[in-house]
Design a protein around this motif. Structure first.
Motif, PDB file in Angstrom:
ATOM      1  N   PRO A 189     -22.192 -26.366  40.826  1.00 50.19           N
ATOM      2  CA  PRO A 189     -21.293 -25.668  41.738  1.00 50.19           C
ATOM      3  C   PRO A 189     -20.125 -25.313  41.260  1.00 50.19           C
ATOM      4  N   PHE A 190     -20.035 -24.811  39.913  1.00 49.29           N
ATOM      5  CA  PHE A 190     -18.769 -24.260  39.224  1.00 49.29           C
ATOM      6  C   PHE A 190     -19.015 -23.143  38.706  1.00 49.29           C
ATOM      7  N   THR A 191     -20.200 -22.704  39.033  1.00 47.91           N
ATOM      8  CA  THR A 191     -20.527 -21.173  38.499  1.00 47.91           C
ATOM      9  C   THR A 191     -20.029 -20.029  39.558  1.00 47.91           C
ATOM     10  N   ALA A 192     -19.387 -19.304  38.999  1.00 48.35           N
ATOM     11  CA  ALA A 192     -18.738 -18.076  39.717  1.00 48.35           C
ATOM     12  C   ALA A 192     -19.803 -17.068  40.344  1.00 48.35           C
ATOM     13  N   PRO A 193     -19.728 -16.684  41.513  1.00 50.52           N
ATOM     14  CA  PRO A 193     -20.455 -15.618  41.975  1.00 50.52           C
ATOM     15  C   PRO A 193     -19.898 -14.236  41.517  1.00 50.52           C
ATOM     16  N   LYS A 194     -20.843 -13.352  41.558  1.00 55.71           N
ATOM     17  CA  LYS A 194     -20.306 -11.760  41.167  1.00 55.71           C
ATOM     18  C   LYS A 194     -19.104 -11.534  41.978  1.00 55.71           C
ATOM     19  N   ASP A 195     -18.285 -10.823  41.426  1.00 54.06           N
ATOM     20  CA  ASP A 195     -17.186 -10.241  41.740  1.00 54.06           C
ATOM     21  C   ASP A 195     -17.595  -9.477  43.285  1.00 54.06           C
ATOM     22  N   SER A 196     -18.568  -8.619  43.261  1.00 52.21           N
ATOM     23  CA  SER A 196     -18.666  -7.933  44.455  1.00 52.21           C
ATOM     24  C   SER A 196     -19.329  -8.590  45.534  1.00 52.21           C
ATOM     25  N   ASP A 197     -19.720 -10.065  45.380  1.00 53.69           N
ATOM     26  CA  ASP A 197     -20.062 -10.991  46.442  1.00 53.69           C
ATOM     27  C   ASP A 197     -19.202 -11.800  47.011  1.00 53.69           C
ATOM     28  N   ILE A 247     -20.221 -17.740  33.732  1.00 56.53           N
ATOM     29  CA  ILE A 247     -18.661 -17.765  33.976  1.00 56.53           C
ATOM     30  C   ILE A 247     -18.365 -18.650  35.238  1.00 56.53           C
ATOM     31  N   ARG A 248     -17.171 -19.560  34.950  1.00 53.09           N
ATOM     32  CA  ARG A 248     -16.920 -20.621  35.836  1.00 53.09           C
ATOM     33  C   ARG A 248     -15.817 -19.963  36.888  1.00 53.09           C
ATOM     34  N   ILE A 249     -15.815 -20.829  37.853  1.00 47.64           N
ATOM     35  CA  ILE A 249     -14.779 -20.401  38.863  1.00 47.64           C
ATOM     36  C   ILE A 249     -13.624 -20.753  38.471  1.00 47.64           C
ATOM     37  N   HIS A 250     -12.541 -19.980  38.648  1.00 47.99           N
ATOM     38  CA  HIS A 250     -11.095 -20.197  38.255  1.00 47.99           C
ATOM     39  C   HIS A 250     -10.228 -20.365  39.396  1.00 47.99           C
ATOM     40  N   ASP A 251     -10.769 -19.964  40.485  1.00 51.06           N
ATOM     41  CA  ASP A 251      -9.963 -20.002  41.669  1.00 51.06           C
ATOM     42  C   ASP A 251      -9.999 -21.073  42.560  1.00 51.06           C
ATOM     43  N   HIS A 252      -8.922 -21.998  43.135  1.00 51.50           N
ATOM     44  CA  HIS A 252      -9.049 -23.279  43.665  1.00 51.50           C
ATOM     45  C   HIS A 252      -9.857 -23.030  45.113  1.00 51.50           C
ATOM     46  N   LYS A 253      -9.380 -21.927  45.733  1.00 53.04           N
ATOM     47  CA  LYS A 253      -9.899 -21.419  47.166  1.00 53.04           C
ATOM     48  C   LYS A 253     -11.179 -21.390  47.155  1.00 53.04           C
ATOM     49  N   PHE A 286     -17.999 -25.711  47.569  1.00 53.42           N
ATOM     50  CA  PHE A 286     -18.141 -27.355  47.695  1.00 53.42           C
ATOM     51  C   PHE A 286     -18.586 -27.445  49.434  1.00 53.42           C
ATOM     52  N   LYS A 287     -17.872 -26.476  50.366  1.00 59.30           N
ATOM     53  CA  LYS A 287     -18.018 -26.678  51.640  1.00 59.30           C
ATOM     54  C   LYS A 287     -19.498 -26.103  52.132  1.00 59.30           C
ATOM     55  N   ALA A 332      -5.979 -28.760  39.594  1.00 62.46           N
ATOM     56  CA  ALA A 332      -5.830 -28.281  38.249  1.00 62.46           C
ATOM     57  C   ALA A 332      -6.018 -26.597  38.296  1.00 62.46           C
ATOM     58  N   LEU A 333      -7.118 -26.194  39.187  1.00 64.48           N
ATOM     59  CA  LEU A 333      -7.073 -24.728  39.180  1.00 64.48           C
ATOM     60  C   LEU A 333      -6.102 -24.092  39.886  1.00 64.48           C
ATOM     61  N   LYS A 334      -5.196 -24.943  40.647  1.00 62.96           N
ATOM     62  CA  LYS A 334      -3.933 -24.313  41.042  1.00 62.96           C
ATOM     63  C   LYS A 334      -2.838 -23.753  40.045  1.00 62.96           C
ATOM     64  N   TYR A 335      -2.981 -24.220  38.856  1.00 59.52           N
ATOM     65  CA  TYR A 335      -2.046 -24.046  37.975  1.00 59.52           C
ATOM     66  C   TYR A 335      -2.416 -22.763  37.098  1.00 59.52           C
ATOM     67  N   GLY A 336      -3.146 -22.002  37.454  1.00 63.74           N
ATOM     68  CA  GLY A 336      -3.368 -20.698  36.817  1.00 63.74           C
ATOM     69  C   GLY A 336      -4.388 -20.652  35.765  1.00 63.74           C
ATOM     70  N   THR A 337      -5.785 -21.693  35.674  1.00 61.96           N
ATOM     71  CA  THR A 337      -6.638 -21.420  35.061  1.00 61.96           C
ATOM     72  C   THR A 337      -7.244 -20.004  34.893  1.00 61.96           C
ATOM     73  N   PRO A 338      -7.293 -19.556  33.519  1.00 61.90           N
ATOM     74  CA  PRO A 338      -7.707 -18.372  33.147  1.00 61.90           C
ATOM     75  C   PRO A 338      -9.122 -18.209  33.489  1.00 61.90           C
ATOM     76  N   PRO A 339      -9.808 -16.928  33.612  1.00 57.04           N
ATOM     77  CA  PRO A 339     -11.284 -16.758  33.690  1.00 57.04           C
ATOM     78  C   PRO A 339     -11.956 -17.235  32.241  1.00 57.04           C
ATOM     79  N   HIS A 340     -12.903 -18.201  32.522  1.00 54.01           N
ATOM     80  CA  HIS A 340     -13.537 -18.680  31.362  1.00 54.01           C
ATOM     81  C   HIS A 340     -15.087 -18.898  31.626  1.00 54.01           C
ATOM     82  N   GLY A 341     -15.863 -19.186  30.392  1.00 55.57           N
ATOM     83  CA  GLY A 341     -17.323 -19.530  30.731  1.00 55.57           C
ATOM     84  C   GLY A 341     -17.630 -20.038  29.252  1.00 55.57           C
ATOM     85  N   GLY A 342     -19.247 -20.163  29.490  1.00 60.75           N
ATOM     86  CA  GLY A 342     -19.887 -20.673  28.289  1.00 60.75           C
ATOM     87  C   GLY A 342     -21.299 -20.726  28.121  1.00 60.75           C
TER      88      GLY A 342
END
Length: 374
Positions: free
Chosen positions: A285-293, A323-329, A335-336, A355-365
């Motif tokens: 659930p922490f995997t980011a969607p593509k920007d266009s989606d 690439i992980r989600i870095h935006d808290h919203k 999750f919803k 924690a994500l509210k404090y400006g987590t940068p884009p990241h992945g692994g």
């Protein structure tokens, strides 16, 4: 990050991926984008096409100032990926090349990139073994023209064909049928092709004109055998994917001296779970969607593509990541979608959302399965 240089009479510009408009010396931001647009409008760039500005405003990755055409010179075949993902893929790919060269003196040169959907449609799995071809084909348009009514009510009919039909006695074919049924098939239909015609199996249900159409359409050679599965689309693909692998073993098509890596990308972000009647994460659930989606995540979660990626070699996933989600919203929305209540989100992941509210940068692994790689 892949960028392309655009030379002008007085200036040089670069076009990248996420925010593709920037004059060298300026930050990649809306100001840089606007500045490049103004320069194009003023004619300061030596474009030969009058619609150059329109191409830039439309989001072109690369503007060819000599020919006035839009194209992409990114060396990575999946040119639509964001720069962080491209960087990670290139890093891992270079590591794998070095490991194979240093340890077993094997040169790996070709790393094709397959979207998840294409891998499933062609090979019946997201872990395809590319040491041998044997693609899965859509046979439904042809079976619908035949008198074989068992397939008429099926959502999909898929077919694979392979030469060396002489190795498939009736006993071997029955064993293949039993295997297919053991993994969920209702049955494994078949026919052989010899002397430019069908023989055996369900061949009697196809008239001569239809037989010729099938042979020509799929390029089926003499001494070939065709296997078909009719079912729901996903079932027919997955079953034939396993049949394909078994045939590869039977016919010694999996050369242990060959290594065929492939990147699998564009995984769906969610998979619908019929038992729980909710969406599950395909990766996590922490995997980011593509920007266009991103804008459609809540509206149509079943169609969203993720920024996940796997490296597969000879049918084995040796590494996978995202690439992980870095935006808290956005993270809370994910999750919803998975049917977690606000209370559950707070209790299980509240610390993470905060924690994500404090400006987590884009990241992945990415993580290797060292046992598989070895």
């Amino acid at each position: 990050m892949a960028r392309t240089i655009i030379e002008s009479k007085s200036k040089t510009a670069i076009i990248g991926f996420d925010e593709p408009f920037c004059v060298i010396g300026e930050r990649i931001n809306p100001t840089g984008r606007k500045k490049l647009a103004l320069e194009l409008e003023a004619g300061n760039f030596t474009t030969v096409e009058s619609d150059a500005l329109a191409q830039v405003e439309a989001g072109a990755n690369i503007l060819d100032i000599n020919a006035g055409v839009v194209y992409n010179s990114n060396p990575n075949p999946n040119e639509t990926e964001p720069p962080l993902m491209v960087d990670l893929i290139n890093l891992v790919q270079n590591l794998i090349v070095k490991v194979f060269k240093d340890i077993i003196n094997v040169d790996l040169n070709d790393f094709p990139v397959l979207p998840y959907k294409e891998a499933i449609e062609k090979y019946g799995t997201d872990k395809p073994d590319l040491r041998f071809e044997m693609l899965i084909n859509d046979f439904k348009p042809f079976s619908d023209k035949s008198d074989f009514k068992a397939f008429s009510s099926c959502e999909a009919v898929r077919m694979i064909h392979i030469q060396e039909a002489d190795k498939f006695s009736r006993k071997v074919i029955d064993e293949m049928d039993a295997y297919a049924q053991s993994i969920g098939a209702k049955g494994l239909a078949w026919f052989k092709v010899n002397n430019g015609d069908f023989e055996g199996g369900i061949s009697k249900f196809f008239d001569s004109e239809l037989r010729n159409e099938i042979i020509n359409n799929f390029g089926i050679k003499d001494n070939s055998i065709c296997f078909m599965v009719g079912d729901e689309l996903n079932n027919s693909l997955k079953i034939l994917g396993k049949v394909r692998s078994r045939l590869g073993d039977m016919l010694n098509l999996k050369d242990n001296n060959l290594f065929s890596p492939v990147w699998i990308v564009d995984f769906p972000l969610f998979d619908w779970n019929d038992e729980t009647e909710r969406f599950d994460s395909v990766n996590h659930p922490f995997t980011a969607p593509k920007d266009s989606d991103i804008e459609n995540v809540l509206l149509n979660p079943g169609e969203i593509i993720s920024k996940g990626y796997d490296i597969v070699i000879n049918g084995y996933e040796v590494a996978g990541g995202s690439i992980r989600i870095h935006d808290h919203k956005l993270q809370k929305d994910i999750f919803k979608i998975m049917n977690l209540s606000d209370k559950e989100i707070s209790e299980k992941f509240g610390f993470f959302i905060d924690a994500l509210k404090y400006g987590t940068p884009p990241h992945g692994g990415i993580a290797f399965g060292l046992d598989r790689l070895v």
